[in-house]
Design a protein around this motif. Structure first.
Motif, short mmCIF file in Angstrom:
data_model
loop_
_atom_site.label_atom_id
_atom_site.label_comp_id
_atom_site.label_asym_id
_atom_site.label_seq_id
_atom_site.Cartn_x
_atom_site.Cartn_y
_atom_site.Cartn_z
N ALA A 26 -8.35 -4.98 -5.40
CA ALA A 26 -7.67 -6.22 -5.56
C ALA A 26 -7.20 -6.36 -6.97
CB ALA A 26 -8.51 -7.39 -5.17
N SER A 27 -7.91 -6.20 -8.02
CA SER A 27 -7.69 -6.36 -9.45
C SER A 27 -6.48 -5.18 -9.54
CB SER A 27 -8.83 -6.20 -10.23
OG SER A 27 -9.21 -4.78 -10.43
N SER A 28 -6.45 -4.24 -9.20
CA SER A 28 -5.34 -3.10 -9.38
C SER A 28 -4.18 -3.68 -9.23
CB SER A 28 -5.52 -1.93 -8.58
OG SER A 28 -5.33 -1.87 -7.33
N GLN A 29 -4.06 -4.54 -7.95
CA GLN A 29 -2.83 -5.35 -7.74
C GLN A 29 -2.20 -6.24 -8.72
OE1 GLN A 29 -2.47 -8.66 -6.08
NE2 GLN A 29 -0.02 -8.31 -5.87
N LYS A 30 -3.39 -7.36 -8.92
CA LYS A 30 -3.05 -8.38 -9.96
C LYS A 30 -2.75 -7.80 -11.29
CE LYS A 30 -6.37 -11.78 -7.78
NZ LYS A 30 -6.69 -11.13 -7.00
N LEU A 31 -3.40 -6.60 -11.64
CA LEU A 31 -3.01 -6.03 -13.05
C LEU A 31 -1.55 -5.19 -13.01
CD1 LEU A 31 -6.53 -4.52 -13.84
CD2 LEU A 31 -5.36 -6.62 -15.04
N GLY A 32 -1.05 -5.10 -11.70
CA GLY A 32 0.33 -4.40 -11.77
C GLY A 32 0.24 -2.91 -11.70
N ILE A 33 -1.21 -2.55 -11.56
CA ILE A 33 -1.25 -0.94 -11.42
C ILE A 33 -0.67 -0.60 -10.20
CG2 ILE A 33 -2.88 0.89 -11.46
CD1 ILE A 33 -4.71 -0.84 -13.14
N THR A 34 -0.97 -1.28 -9.20
CA THR A 34 -0.53 -1.17 -7.68
C THR A 34 0.35 -2.32 -7.17
OG1 THR A 34 -2.34 -2.13 -6.79
CG2 THR A 34 -2.43 0.35 -7.14
N SER A 35 0.96 -2.05 -6.21
CA SER A 35 1.93 -3.26 -5.68
C SER A 35 1.49 -3.67 -4.27
CB SER A 35 3.53 -2.81 -5.80
OG SER A 35 3.82 -1.58 -4.81
N GLU A 36 1.83 -4.85 -4.06
CA GLU A 36 1.42 -5.40 -2.56
C GLU A 36 0.06 -5.46 -2.22
OE1 GLU A 36 4.12 -7.00 -1.57
OE2 GLU A 36 5.48 -6.03 -2.82
N VAL A 37 -0.22 -6.16 -1.19
CA VAL A 37 -1.56 -6.42 -0.75
C VAL A 37 -2.24 -5.59 0.76
CG1 VAL A 37 -1.83 -8.45 -1.98
CG2 VAL A 37 -1.16 -8.47 0.38
N SER A 38 -1.04 -4.85 1.20
CA SER A 38 -1.22 -4.19 2.51
C SER A 38 -2.51 -3.47 2.72
CB SER A 38 -0.04 -3.32 2.94
OG SER A 38 1.15 -4.29 3.23
N LEU A 39 -2.58 -2.27 1.59
CA LEU A 39 -3.64 -1.54 1.71
C LEU A 39 -5.12 -2.14 0.77
CD1 LEU A 39 -2.08 1.93 1.10
CD2 LEU A 39 -2.77 0.60 3.47
N LEU A 86 -2.32 -11.53 6.03
CA LEU A 86 -1.79 -11.15 7.21
C LEU A 86 -0.87 -12.22 7.63
CD1 LEU A 86 -5.05 -9.82 9.24
CD2 LEU A 86 -3.06 -8.38 8.16
N ILE A 87 -1.00 -13.60 7.49
CA ILE A 87 -0.11 -14.44 7.76
C ILE A 87 0.97 -14.50 6.74
CG2 ILE A 87 0.27 -16.85 7.57
CD1 ILE A 87 -2.78 -17.45 8.55
N GLN A 88 0.91 -14.19 5.66
CA GLN A 88 2.07 -14.33 4.48
C GLN A 88 2.91 -13.01 4.70
OE1 GLN A 88 -0.34 -14.23 0.83
NE2 GLN A 88 0.24 -16.35 0.64
N LEU A 89 2.44 -11.85 5.36
CA LEU A 89 3.04 -10.74 5.60
C LEU A 89 3.76 -10.73 7.02
CD1 LEU A 89 0.49 -7.98 4.36
CD2 LEU A 89 2.78 -8.61 3.47
N GLY A 90 3.73 -11.73 7.66
CA GLY A 90 4.39 -11.87 8.95
C GLY A 90 3.51 -11.34 9.94
N VAL A 91 2.55 -10.76 9.98
CA VAL A 91 1.89 -10.16 10.88
C VAL A 91 1.45 -10.95 12.33
CG1 VAL A 91 -0.28 -8.68 11.47
CG2 VAL A 91 0.89 -8.31 9.22
N LEU A 92 1.39 -12.40 11.94
CA LEU A 92 0.99 -13.10 13.07
C LEU A 92 1.89 -14.05 13.23
CD1 LEU A 92 -2.41 -14.24 11.71
CD2 LEU A 92 -2.25 -12.33 13.32
N GLY A 93 3.28 -13.50 13.02
CA GLY A 93 4.37 -14.08 13.41
C GLY A 93 5.26 -14.87 12.32
N GLU A 94 6.41 -14.53 12.35
CA GLU A 94 7.45 -15.20 11.32
C GLU A 94 7.30 -16.87 11.21
OE1 GLU A 94 12.15 -15.27 10.22
OE2 GLU A 94 11.57 -13.65 11.42
#
Length: 197
Positions: A26-39, A86-94
């Motif tokens: 999770a910190s890799s995403q916050k630090l900008g080393i990786t992007s998005e939260v899917s994985l 999952l909600i923010q990504l729209g997985v549970l509906g738009e």
């Protein structure tokens, strides 16, 4: 009838390992080393949530209220965060994604900050390394509250990101200490004696 004693291993090493992995990813995403939260989601569910939940259940069996509450509380945090993503990504509906109010997440962070603060006091009776982990968890939630409520978003995001990375590194150390000190029957990795409070 002969009584049989059931011995349960200390689940601290597994719980801290789960925390270490999820906060590293999770910190890799916050630090900008990786992007998005899917994985980040699989690691949040299986390591952040299930590993800590299992540790909580074992600590309950060991009559360790502090450990059971800590691991259980943060396990459910990661379940909640995973579902939020999952909600923010729209997985549970738009429609559900469009109705999301980020400030509600901010109030959850305030609740977890309160939880973490009193658990930090409790951690002082366990070890210095655990107390340090909790202090950085406190800072993580302060950062998340600041960024989520748009009070000081850049500072809050940076505070959360670096705190989360330090939580990961300290948790790896704590997990290694719990495993190796027990395995070798001596202190290979010191964790610091509890504070006298």
């Amino acid at each position: 009838m002969e009584e049989r004693k059931i011995v349960i291993a200390d689940p601290t090493s597994l719980g801290l390992f789960g925390l270490a992995i999820v906060t590293l990813v999770a910190s890799s995403q916050k630090l900008g080393i990786t992007s998005e939260v899917s994985l980040v989601i699989p690691w949040a569910i299986f390591l952040g949530a299930f590993a800590q939940l299992y540790a909580s259940i074992l600590d309950t069996k060991k009559d360790n209220t502090f450990g059971a509450t800590a691991f259980g509380g943060y396990a459910f945090f990661w379940f909640g965060v995973s579902l939020t993503w999952l909600i923010q990504l729209g997985v549970l509906g738009e429609k559900l994604a469009l109705k999301a109010d980020i400030k509600q997440l901010g109030f959850a962070f305030i609740g977890y900050l309160i939880f973490s603060l009193f658990m930090t006091i409790g951690s002082m009776k366990v070890s210095k390394i655990l107390c340090l982990i909790f202090i950085f968890i406190d800072l993580l939630f302060i950062g998340l509250v600041l960024s989520t409520f748009d009070i000081s978003p850049h500072f809050g995001h940076s505070l959360a990101a670096y705190s989360e990375l330090l939580i990961s590194l300290l948790s790896f150390y704590g997990s290694a200490a719990a495993v190796l000190n027990k395995h070798f029957g001596r202190i290979l990795l010191p964790v610091g004696k509890p504070f006298n409070i």
